[in-house]
Design a protein around this motif. Sequence first.
Motif, mmCIF file in Angstrom:
data_model
loop_
_atom_site.group_PDB
_atom_site.id
_atom_site.type_symbol
_atom_site.label_atom_id
_atom_site.label_comp_id
_atom_site.label_asym_id
_atom_site.label_seq_id
_atom_site.Cartn_x
_atom_site.Cartn_y
_atom_site.Cartn_z
ATOM 1 N N TYR A 192 -26.784 -5.632 -14.279
ATOM 2 C CA TYR A 192 -25.781 -6.561 -14.431
ATOM 3 C C TYR A 192 -26.128 -7.896 -15.271
ATOM 4 C CZ TYR A 192 -21.466 -9.534 -13.780
ATOM 5 O OH TYR A 192 -20.471 -10.597 -13.865
ATOM 6 N N ALA B 131 -19.864 -9.551 -8.258
ATOM 7 C CA ALA B 131 -20.343 -10.808 -8.508
ATOM 8 C C ALA B 131 -19.956 -11.967 -7.840
ATOM 9 C CB ALA B 131 -20.576 -10.945 -10.186
ATOM 10 N N ARG C 259 -19.237 -1.269 -7.467
ATOM 11 C CA ARG C 259 -20.249 -0.911 -8.158
ATOM 12 C C ARG C 259 -20.302 0.485 -8.971
ATOM 13 N NH1 ARG C 259 -22.867 0.959 -11.664
ATOM 14 N NH2 ARG C 259 -25.280 1.382 -11.630
ATOM 15 N N LEU D 19 -25.957 -5.438 -8.239
ATOM 16 C CA LEU D 19 -25.773 -6.107 -9.295
ATOM 17 C C LEU D 19 -27.381 -5.819 -10.196
ATOM 18 C CD1 LEU D 19 -23.939 -9.131 -8.560
ATOM 19 C CD2 LEU D 19 -23.049 -7.361 -10.168
#
Length: 186
Positions: free
Chosen positions: A141, A118, A106, A136
């Motif tokens: 994201y 992911a 990340r 995420l």
Amino acid sequence: SADAEERHLAAVALGYGRREDAERLSVLLWDREARVRQAALFAAGRLGSPEFRPLLVRHLGIPAFASAAAAALVAIGPPAVAHLERAFGQADQTPVVRRRILKIFREIGDAESMALLAAKLDSPERSVRRRAIELLVGAGYRATPAQIPLVERVAESVIRDIVWNMGVLVALEGTPDTGAVRDAVE
């Protein structure tokens, strides 16, 4: 040197030196003094030398040095991703290190790192899936069209877990001597 302060200063200085001098850092990366070793880890990240990447990844499993190793790997950025992914996939890897690797993905934040993050939504480890979701979402994201079925499957699984936990909590309500169970479910 026998003097820890001198070794610490040497590690810091090497971090601001040339890559060609990086080999001198090798000994300091295993120094018995935590302060020296942490400085050496930061220096290894600053230099970004490929030979130090596996060593930095190994330090993620040593609590006293995990933060320094993670910062060094983030500083290296995308060139460290392959080493991190390899470590993540090791059968004997601990969940704690796997979650640390997710956070590094990340923080690196490039397309490859985010795609790997992911992909961890499909992990068999519940704690890894949850950490991947948190990271995420925190990154804002957006799933690709190909990832949508996976995200839907993970969302359904999380909802099932939440519903089950709530059912257990309701069933235990008012029951004596179940405090530890309630705490674990919450």
